[in-house]
Design a protein around this motif. Structure first.
Motif, PDB file in Angstrom:
ATOM      1  N   SER A   1      -2.056  -9.575   0.306  1.00 50.40           N
ATOM      2  CA  SER A   1      -0.734  -9.291   0.681  1.00 50.40           C
ATOM      3  C   SER A   1       0.012  -8.684  -0.703  1.00 50.40           C
ATOM      4  CB  SER A   1       0.223 -10.414   1.294  1.00 50.40           C
ATOM      5  OG  SER A   1       0.077 -11.649   0.415  1.00 50.40           O
ATOM      6  N   PRO A   2       1.148  -7.804  -0.695  1.00 49.39           N
ATOM      7  CA  PRO A   2       1.479  -7.373  -2.042  1.00 49.39           C
ATOM      8  C   PRO A   2       1.749  -8.429  -2.965  1.00 49.39           C
ATOM      9  CG  PRO A   2       2.283  -6.287  -0.039  1.00 49.39           C
ATOM     10  CD  PRO A   2       1.626  -7.330   0.506  1.00 49.39           C
ATOM     11  N   PRO A   3       2.610  -9.477  -2.742  1.00 51.64           N
ATOM     12  CA  PRO A   3       2.803 -10.476  -3.810  1.00 51.64           C
ATOM     13  C   PRO A   3       1.604 -10.853  -4.629  1.00 51.64           C
ATOM     14  CG  PRO A   3       4.071 -11.030  -1.964  1.00 51.64           C
ATOM     15  CD  PRO A   3       3.024 -10.160  -1.371  1.00 51.64           C
ATOM     16  N   LYS A   4       0.454 -11.171  -3.841  1.00 53.84           N
ATOM     17  CA  LYS A   4      -0.762 -11.578  -4.456  1.00 53.84           C
ATOM     18  C   LYS A   4      -1.411 -10.477  -5.476  1.00 53.84           C
ATOM     19  CE  LYS A   4      -2.008 -14.987  -0.904  1.00 53.84           C
ATOM     20  NZ  LYS A   4      -2.969 -15.066   0.249  1.00 53.84           N
ATOM     21  N   ILE A   5      -1.381  -9.406  -4.802  1.00 57.22           N
ATOM     22  CA  ILE A   5      -2.102  -8.196  -5.554  1.00 57.22           C
ATOM     23  C   ILE A   5      -1.124  -8.023  -7.039  1.00 57.22           C
ATOM     24  CG2 ILE A   5      -2.227  -5.589  -5.730  1.00 57.22           C
ATOM     25  CD1 ILE A   5      -3.250  -5.957  -2.941  1.00 57.22           C
ATOM     26  N   LEU A   6       0.304  -7.859  -6.859  1.00 57.56           N
ATOM     27  CA  LEU A   6       1.017  -7.733  -7.959  1.00 57.56           C
ATOM     28  C   LEU A   6       0.723  -8.925  -9.117  1.00 57.56           C
ATOM     29  CD1 LEU A   6       4.955  -6.971  -6.797  1.00 57.56           C
ATOM     30  CD2 LEU A   6       2.927  -5.518  -8.227  1.00 57.56           C
ATOM     31  N   LYS A   7       0.590 -10.121  -8.490  1.00 53.79           N
ATOM     32  CA  LYS A   7       0.291 -11.060  -9.449  1.00 53.79           C
ATOM     33  C   LYS A   7      -0.922 -10.932  -9.876  1.00 53.79           C
ATOM     34  CE  LYS A   7       0.239 -16.214  -9.106  1.00 53.79           C
ATOM     35  NZ  LYS A   7      -1.216 -16.630  -9.455  1.00 53.79           N
TER      36      LYS A   7
ATOM     37  N   ASP B   1      -0.277   0.722  -4.806  1.00 60.59           N
ATOM     38  CA  ASP B   1       1.063   0.867  -5.744  1.00 60.59           C
ATOM     39  C   ASP B   1       1.179  -0.315  -6.745  1.00 60.59           C
ATOM     40  OD1 ASP B   1       3.569   1.074  -6.818  1.00 60.59           O
ATOM     41  OD2 ASP B   1       4.487   1.804  -4.639  1.00 60.59           O
ATOM     42  N   PRO B   2       1.296   0.243  -7.936  1.00 58.06           N
ATOM     43  CA  PRO B   2       1.082  -0.956  -9.119  1.00 58.06           C
ATOM     44  C   PRO B   2       2.569  -1.476  -8.972  1.00 58.06           C
ATOM     45  CG  PRO B   2       0.961   1.229 -10.006  1.00 58.06           C
ATOM     46  CD  PRO B   2       1.093   1.392  -8.442  1.00 58.06           C
ATOM     47  N   GLU B   3       3.643  -0.893  -8.645  1.00 68.24           N
ATOM     48  CA  GLU B   3       5.018  -1.517  -8.674  1.00 68.24           C
ATOM     49  C   GLU B   3       5.171  -2.500  -7.457  1.00 68.24           C
ATOM     50  OE1 GLU B   3       7.901   1.415  -9.137  1.00 68.24           O
ATOM     51  OE2 GLU B   3       6.950   2.256 -10.961  1.00 68.24           O
ATOM     52  N   THR B   4       4.548  -2.305  -6.400  1.00 70.57           N
ATOM     53  CA  THR B   4       4.930  -2.975  -5.213  1.00 70.57           C
ATOM     54  C   THR B   4       3.715  -3.722  -4.731  1.00 70.57           C
ATOM     55  OG1 THR B   4       4.161  -1.366  -3.624  1.00 70.57           O
ATOM     56  CG2 THR B   4       6.401  -1.403  -4.224  1.00 70.57           C
ATOM     57  N   GLY B   5       2.477  -3.505  -5.082  1.00 69.25           N
ATOM     58  CA  GLY B   5       1.376  -4.293  -4.672  1.00 69.25           C
ATOM     59  C   GLY B   5       1.052  -3.851  -3.395  1.00 69.25           C
ATOM     60  N   HIS B   6       1.599  -3.083  -2.847  1.00 70.39           N
ATOM     61  CA  HIS B   6       1.178  -2.291  -1.590  1.00 70.39           C
ATOM     62  C   HIS B   6       0.103  -1.625  -1.501  1.00 70.39           C
ATOM     63  CE1 HIS B   6       1.402   0.597   2.069  1.00 70.39           C
ATOM     64  NE2 HIS B   6       1.567  -0.475   2.567  1.00 70.39           N
ATOM     65  N   THR B   7      -0.961  -1.843  -0.309  1.00 66.53           N
ATOM     66  CA  THR B   7      -2.328  -1.226  -0.374  1.00 66.53           C
ATOM     67  C   THR B   7      -2.182  -0.141   0.766  1.00 66.53           C
ATOM     68  OG1 THR B   7      -3.284  -3.220  -1.267  1.00 66.53           O
ATOM     69  CG2 THR B   7      -4.753  -1.452  -0.063  1.00 66.53           C
TER      70      THR B   7
END
Lengths: 81, 746
Positions: free
Chosen positions: B735-741, B613-619
């Motif tokens: 984790s989502p924050p790292k993916i968003l970053k 999810d490009p908005e939350t970084g959730h995989t």
């Protein structure tokens, strides 16, 4: 004679030799012969070693035969997991 | 010992899927786990743990606690301070600090009391005078010259000058000319990748009940992967002979390597000895996270060279693992396993073990391999992307196979890597279309597999049913697989065989349930024990018929006359021979003791589809398929379960799981709310494809399957995420924050 290949860390204890030929007919005799030639190996042998003979890893079985044409590779003792 | 050569045969029982023998007990609550053990007069044990990551213990005043009504015993490190050496000393010091608290959660004292409330109150009355010392919890900081020394005295000769005293060992493997290899490459990529420490996440917390008698003999009931090893460690720590301590393994609610050692067991035994009463000690989840044995964290430098057509010309890696305040050899396994999947002319790996102020690591499925192979498989994929090559074709082109000199030394015999890669290539999953924000990743995996010391006893009961006694706790279906192998060999139905796990006084020594060894080694011993019993059964039949023993053969659960001069007799089934056994020489049994060798390595390949999810970084894991060589799947349900379970743990490692330490050196997330493991709703059905390339070292061709499954997911998920978001992360968990970053930084 059997050619024994050492893993990298041991080479510092064998004057840089990666492969050493010894007179031996089983696992235990390989260790004894190596230790006689390179006493610095003794502490590592005391901690334990495995031996791959023709691709099969033997953990501690001293009586396992070794033939002159066997591929013999010394490895750290395989424990844990 | 001579290897037990594989013999091709048609199986009757092996490969079927009978109902698991422990199923009813586990779903009805009849199964007894570590905390279920009770004894009359039992006391409750509780442990006081250090709030500091590193401190000298100036003194411990236990007088007020000992005086509290209901307190029957108090122990500290002083009770364990006898001279011991080596790993047993480390285990003892980890179970109870001697003079230094070495990590947040390190046990410093314990009490036994008549109730949990009293025990908790007593802990509050213990006064520990700490001299807080500088601490270090991260690898790079711990390795740097001048770093706080975590635990002195462990540096081996292999460590070169220039490191801090926290670097305790250096391991090196490899062969070939790296310089020449890299010179031949069209593309060379070098990266540093990191993985966090994770916990095995077993559902059942560590628990035990100890009872030491005044005569110096004791009993211990505990959840463990190896009660003989528990006995060895605890007997040495308690200063008694092994035969004076009987250890009984309970059912086990997960171990995954984490229960191959002891934590509270010696404490409970010492409390029981001092109290003169049985003591039960059960860790809380907080204690399990802070003071049992998580796996290592890692930093790995990988450099790989590749030609334009996808041939790897050279590969090297430096691995740096921390596993807490005591030395371990996990990085050695990582250095051996890192490039095992590849046929390389030039390869070198160097591993460093680093001490930190964290809990003493324990094994976790294929210890050391998942992080090493994550690093390698990430860089291999990046090379494929840079060179525009199919990652599966590249792996096939470079795959280790029979005759390959492995990266850790020996030449491979029959192995299944190419077969698993070809199965993955042919599977519809590999060609299925992907949508927006979706990506596909793959990774190879590898584990050595062990054999080891094993004892099995098999009894033909008077009605012809069969009891098999083994000495390894059933952590993955061993009672089923052992009973199946006995049934197969004897030619009787599975339902007529019951396998039980004996205590340490009832059977010869058995190594720990580790290294995916049990189905291989205990299975081998069971087959040999059954063959011994068959020989005796034939002898008894010969006696009943009045013919030579050599003229009798065994077939489909019956003795039959064989040969031209044997005579004509109706086949004698096992139950008829058993019933007559008192008249033909007494009970019929077989046993076998062996240090089983020739375990046979195992390879696997995982395919993973994700959507980010490009908005939350959730995989979200969309699809997951496992291809693994099992040698021979004894009970395919369990084999699939091992493969799926390993994949789920690896997915958690890749996406969410991590030990998080604050600047104060304390663990920030010691609970399942903040330490996020995957649950069923996070995952799709995980598809499995079992390949069977027989292990020549086992009569049925068995290879261990318990560990390889956790190795590929880290890179498979990471490669899929990279594919989905168009940029690569070099650190786990994603984790989502790292993916968003990563998405935002492109």
């Amino acid at each position: 004679m059997v050619a024994v290949t050492l893993w990298g860390s041991l080479r510092a204890l064998t004057d840089g030799q990666a492969e050493i030929e010894v007179e031996a007919s089983n696992f235990k005799e390989v260790l004894t012969a190596l230790e006689q030639r390179y006493p610095a190996l003794a502490p590592q042998f005391e901690r334990g070693v495995s031996m791959a003979i023709d691709g099969v890893i033997y953990k501690e079985s001293w009586a396992t035969p070794v033939r002159p044409d066997s591929e013999v590779v010394l490895m750290p003792l395989m424990v844990g997991g | 010992m001579a290897l037990d050569e594989y013999e091709k045969r048609d199986f009757q029982v092996i490969g079927s899927r009978p109902v698991r023998p422990d199923g009813i007990d586990k779903v009805t609550g009849r199964a007894l786990y570590g905390a279920d053990a009770v004894l009359p007069g039992m006391l409750v044990g509780k442990v006081l743990r250090s709030p500091h990551p590193h401190a000298r213990i100036r003194s411990i005043d236990t007088r007020a606690a000992a005086a509290l009504n209901g307190v029957r015993a108090v122990v500290t490190g002083a009770d364990f301070g006898e001279i011991r050496k080596g790993e047993t000393r480390n285990v003892a010091e980890n179970a109870m600090a001697f003079d230094h608290a070495l990590y947040d959660g390190h046990a410093v004292a314990a009490v036994a009391a008549t109730s949990e409330a009293v025990a908790r109150e007593a802990l509050k009355l213990i006064e520990v005078d700490y001299e807080v010392l500088p601490h270090v919890t991260e690898i790079a900081a711990a390795m740097a010259p001048g770093a706080p020394v975590v635990h002195a005295g462990f540096v081996e000769d292999s460590v070169p000058d220039g490191f801090s005293e926290n670097v305790t060992a250096r391991h090196e493997f490899g062969h070939g000319d790296l310089e020449a290899g890299f010179a031949r490459a069209d593309k060379v990529i070098a990266r540093t990748l990191k993985t966090a420490a994770t916990h095995q996440g077993y559902i059942e917390p560590n628990a035990c009940l100890a009872s030491m008698g005044p005569d110096g003999r004791g009993d211990l009931w505990c959840c463990t992967q190896g009660h003989y090893f528990v006995r060895q460690l605890c007997a040495e720590i308690m200063g008694i002979e092994e035969s004076r301590l009987r250890v009984t393994a309970s059912e086990i609610g997960g171990g995954f390597g984490g229960k191959t050692t002891v934590f509270v067991e010696p404490v409970a035994l010492m409390l029981s000895k001092k109290a003169g009463a049985p003591v039960k000690l059960v860790m809380s989840r907080n204690e399990v996270f802070r003071a049992s044995g998580p796996t290592v964290s890692s930093e790995i430098d990988v450099k790989i060279g590749m030609t334009r057509d996808g041939r790897i010309t050279a590969a090297e890696a430096e691995l740096r693992y921390q596993g807490g305040a005591f030395p371990n050899i996990t990085v050695m396994f990582g250095a051996m396993a890192a490039f095992a999947a590849y046929d390389l002319g030039a390869v070198r790996t160097v591993g460093y073990n680093v001490l930190t102020n964290r809990p003493k690591q324990a094994a976790y499925r294929a210890p050391g391999a998942p992080m090493a192979i994550y690093a390698v498989e990430s860089v291999v994929n990046e090379l494929c992307e840079e060179l525009g090559l199919d990652p599966l074709e590249v792996r096939l082109k470079n795959a280790a196979r029979k005759g390959t000199k492995s990266s850790y030394g020996p030449t491979f015999n029959d192995i299944g890597l190419v077969a698993t890669l070809e199965a993955a290539q042919a599977h519809p999953h590999y060609r299925a279309p992907l949508g927006p924000n979706q990506g596909r990743g793959l990774s190879c995996g590898f584990w050595f597999n062990f054999g080891g010391n094993t004892s099995v006893s098999l009894s033909v009961d008077m009605d012809g049913s069969v009891s098999v006694t083994e000495g390894n706790p059933d952590i993955g279906g061993s009672r089923a697989s052992i009973a199946m192998m006995a049934a197969e060999e004897l030619g009787i139905p599975f339902e007529r065989v019951r396998a039980i796990v004996a205590d340490t006084a009832s059977l010869g020594h058995n190594d720990v349930t580790d290294g995916s060894r049990v189905t291989f080694a205990v299975g081998l011993a069971t087959i040999k024990a059954a063959r011994a019993a068959k020989k005796e059964l034939c002898k008894r039949a010969a006696m009943m018929w009045g013919i030579d023993e050599e003229a009798v053969t065994w077939e489909n659960g019956c003795a039959k006359p064989s040969g031209p001069n044997a005579g004509s007799f109706e086949p004698l089934p096992i139950e008829k021979i058993a019933r007559k056994s008192p008249r033909t020489g007494g009970p019929i049994a077989g046993h076998h003791e062996v240090n089983a060798e020739g375990a046979g390595v195992s390879f696997g390949v995982h395919l993973c589809d994700v959507e980010v999810d490009p908005e939350t970084g959730h995989t979200k894991i969309l699809r997951y398929t496992i291809f693994q060589d099992a040698g021979k799947a004894i009970h395919p349900d369990y084999v699939e379960g091992q493969m799926q379970g390993g994949a789920v743990q690896g997915i958690g490692w890749a996406l969410n799981e991590e030990y998080i330490y604050g600047k104060d050196g304390r663990l920030q997330n010691p609970g399942f709310l903040d330490y996020r493991i995957p649950v069923a709703s996070d995952l799709p059905d995980i598809d499995t494809v079992i390949l069977e390339i027989p292990n020549p070292g086992h009569p049925y061709g068995v290879r261990g399957v318990g560990e390889t499954g956790i190795v590929p997911p880290l890179a498979a998920v990471s490669n899929a995420v990279s594919h989905a978001i168009g940029t690569r992360l070099y650190e786990l968990p994603m984790s989502p924050p790292k993916i968003l970053k990563a998405i935002r930084e492109g």
